[in-house]
Design a protein around this motif. Structure first.
Motif, PDB file in Angstrom:
ATOM      1  N   ALA A 180       5.548   7.032  -5.644  1.00 50.38           N
ATOM      2  CA  ALA A 180       4.112   6.932  -5.353  1.00 50.38           C
ATOM      3  C   ALA A 180       3.872   7.102  -3.858  1.00 50.38           C
ATOM      4  CB  ALA A 180       3.558   5.601  -5.843  1.00 50.38           C
ATOM      5  N   GLY A 181       4.765   6.563  -3.050  1.00 46.84           N
ATOM      6  CA  GLY A 181       4.665   6.743  -1.602  1.00 46.84           C
ATOM      7  C   GLY A 181       4.786   8.204  -1.211  1.00 46.84           C
ATOM      8  N   ARG A 182       5.644   8.919  -1.906  1.00 46.09           N
ATOM      9  CA  ARG A 182       5.799  10.357  -1.643  1.00 46.09           C
ATOM     10  C   ARG A 182       4.516  11.104  -2.008  1.00 46.09           C
ATOM     11  NH1 ARG A 182       9.097  13.956  -5.223  1.00 46.09           N
ATOM     12  NH2 ARG A 182       8.653  16.006  -4.393  1.00 46.09           N
ATOM     13  N   VAL A 183       3.891  10.749  -3.123  1.00 39.66           N
ATOM     14  CA  VAL A 183       2.616  11.376  -3.504  1.00 39.66           C
ATOM     15  C   VAL A 183       1.591  11.109  -2.404  1.00 39.66           C
ATOM     16  CG1 VAL A 183       0.671  11.271  -5.135  1.00 39.66           C
ATOM     17  CG2 VAL A 183       3.030  11.360  -5.994  1.00 39.66           C
ATOM     18  N   ASN A 184       1.542   9.887  -1.941  1.00 42.32           N
ATOM     19  CA  ASN A 184       0.621   9.527  -0.861  1.00 42.32           C
ATOM     20  C   ASN A 184       0.934  10.335   0.408  1.00 42.32           C
ATOM     21  OD1 ASN A 184      -1.485   7.839   0.274  1.00 42.32           O
ATOM     22  ND2 ASN A 184       0.145   6.817   1.407  1.00 42.32           N
ATOM     23  N   GLU A 185       2.203  10.451   0.702  1.00 36.99           N
ATOM     24  CA  GLU A 185       2.647  11.153   1.910  1.00 36.99           C
ATOM     25  C   GLU A 185       2.274  12.635   1.894  1.00 36.99           C
ATOM     26  OE1 GLU A 185       7.022  12.434   3.291  1.00 36.99           O
ATOM     27  OE2 GLU A 185       6.749  10.251   3.108  1.00 36.99           O
TER      28      GLU A 185
ATOM     29  N   ARG B 185      -8.154  14.468  -6.982  1.00 35.45           N
ATOM     30  CA  ARG B 185      -8.593  13.337  -7.814  1.00 35.45           C
ATOM     31  C   ARG B 185      -7.390  12.553  -8.335  1.00 35.45           C
ATOM     32  NH1 ARG B 185     -12.088  17.150  -9.952  1.00 35.45           N
ATOM     33  NH2 ARG B 185     -10.849  17.301 -11.856  1.00 35.45           N
ATOM     34  N   GLY B 186      -6.367  13.287  -8.747  1.00 37.63           N
ATOM     35  CA  GLY B 186      -5.155  12.634  -9.257  1.00 37.63           C
ATOM     36  C   GLY B 186      -4.455  11.815  -8.175  1.00 37.63           C
ATOM     37  N   ILE B 187      -4.336  12.387  -6.999  1.00 46.36           N
ATOM     38  CA  ILE B 187      -3.691  11.670  -5.896  1.00 46.36           C
ATOM     39  C   ILE B 187      -4.503  10.429  -5.529  1.00 46.36           C
ATOM     40  CG2 ILE B 187      -3.132  11.817  -3.433  1.00 46.36           C
ATOM     41  CD1 ILE B 187      -2.226  14.726  -3.969  1.00 46.36           C
ATOM     42  N   THR B 188      -5.815  10.570  -5.525  1.00 46.60           N
ATOM     43  CA  THR B 188      -6.678   9.423  -5.225  1.00 46.60           C
ATOM     44  C   THR B 188      -6.468   8.307  -6.246  1.00 46.60           C
ATOM     45  OG1 THR B 188      -8.305  10.819  -4.120  1.00 46.60           O
ATOM     46  CG2 THR B 188      -9.077   8.678  -4.919  1.00 46.60           C
ATOM     47  N   ALA B 189      -6.312   8.661  -7.507  1.00 48.86           N
ATOM     48  CA  ALA B 189      -6.067   7.645  -8.544  1.00 48.86           C
ATOM     49  C   ALA B 189      -4.730   6.944  -8.308  1.00 48.86           C
ATOM     50  CB  ALA B 189      -6.101   8.281  -9.934  1.00 48.86           C
ATOM     51  N   VAL B 190      -3.712   7.687  -7.923  1.00 48.95           N
ATOM     52  CA  VAL B 190      -2.420   7.078  -7.607  1.00 48.95           C
ATOM     53  C   VAL B 190      -2.600   6.071  -6.470  1.00 48.95           C
ATOM     54  CG1 VAL B 190      -0.122   7.513  -6.621  1.00 48.95           C
ATOM     55  CG2 VAL B 190      -0.995   8.988  -8.449  1.00 48.95           C
ATOM     56  N   GLN B 191      -3.353   6.479  -5.446  1.00 49.45           N
ATOM     57  CA  GLN B 191      -3.544   5.649  -4.260  1.00 49.45           C
ATOM     58  C   GLN B 191      -4.416   4.427  -4.524  1.00 49.45           C
ATOM     59  OE1 GLN B 191      -5.234   8.812  -1.908  1.00 49.45           O
ATOM     60  NE2 GLN B 191      -3.331   9.142  -0.768  1.00 49.45           N
ATOM     61  N   THR B 192      -5.439   4.574  -5.354  1.00 56.66           N
ATOM     62  CA  THR B 192      -6.412   3.483  -5.524  1.00 56.66           C
ATOM     63  C   THR B 192      -6.209   2.656  -6.792  1.00 56.66           C
ATOM     64  OG1 THR B 192      -8.010   4.946  -6.621  1.00 56.66           O
ATOM     65  CG2 THR B 192      -8.177   4.719  -4.213  1.00 56.66           C
ATOM     66  N   GLU B 193      -5.593   3.232  -7.810  1.00 59.48           N
ATOM     67  CA  GLU B 193      -5.374   2.506  -9.066  1.00 59.48           C
ATOM     68  C   GLU B 193      -3.934   2.032  -9.219  1.00 59.48           C
ATOM     69  OE1 GLU B 193      -6.735   4.695 -12.522  1.00 59.48           O
ATOM     70  OE2 GLU B 193      -8.312   5.647 -11.335  1.00 59.48           O
TER      71      GLU B 193
END
Length: 152
Positions: A54-59, A125-133
């Motif tokens: 998840a950190g990698r997705v955020n990165e 949108r998908g990345i935002t969901a990973v980050q916020t949900e």
């Protein structure tokens, strides 16, 4: 004097039930011990790996789709692995865990699907969901587990 067969069966069943009850009662673990067992037998490792993915997705959130897509696919695969774990033996932690996994599944799935379609807004949108949900619920899961383990 001979004891009737029905009496012998009743005595045997009663003694057997008493032994089973004693064994089951003697094997019960405290909640913190069950939580420690879950955590040390794969839970900690899954949490760490999920956090890394998840950190990698955020990165890579500000990079190109060709970098974002694989990161989201990796998180989606890791989420599927984590969903196979036994439930966390702590009700509050399990609730956050399910919410974290749901956020990761939805977000990473939308991101990966968007990357396959070259749809940047869907990836975003998908990345935002990973980050916020997903990520905040994973943090809450870890907090609940640490609190439960502190009662050990």
């Amino acid at each position: 004097m001979r004891v009737p067969a029905a009496t012998r069966v009743t005595v045997t069943v009663t003694v057997t039930l008493a032994a089973v009850t004693l064994l089951l009662g003697g094997c019960s673990q405290a909640p913190a011990e069950r939580l420690e067992e879950w955590y040390s037998s794969g839970g900690e490792e899954q949490i760490r790996k999920l956090n890394e993915d998840a950190g990698r997705v955020n990165e890579v959130s500000m990079r190109t789709i060709d970098v974002q897509g694989p990161a989201c696919q990796d998180l989606l695969a890791r989420t599927a692995e984590a969903e196979k774990l036994d439930p966390i033996p702590d009700e509050a932690a399990q609730r956050y865990w399910k919410e974290a996994l749901g956020g990761f599944r939805r977000g990473a799935g939308e991101c990966a699907d968007g990357a396959a379609k070259k749809d940047g807004s869907q990836v975003s949108r998908g990345i935002t969901a990973v980050q916020t949900e997903g990520l905040p619920k994973l943090v809450s899961t870890v907090s609940m587990i640490k609190a439960g383990l502190a009662h050990k």
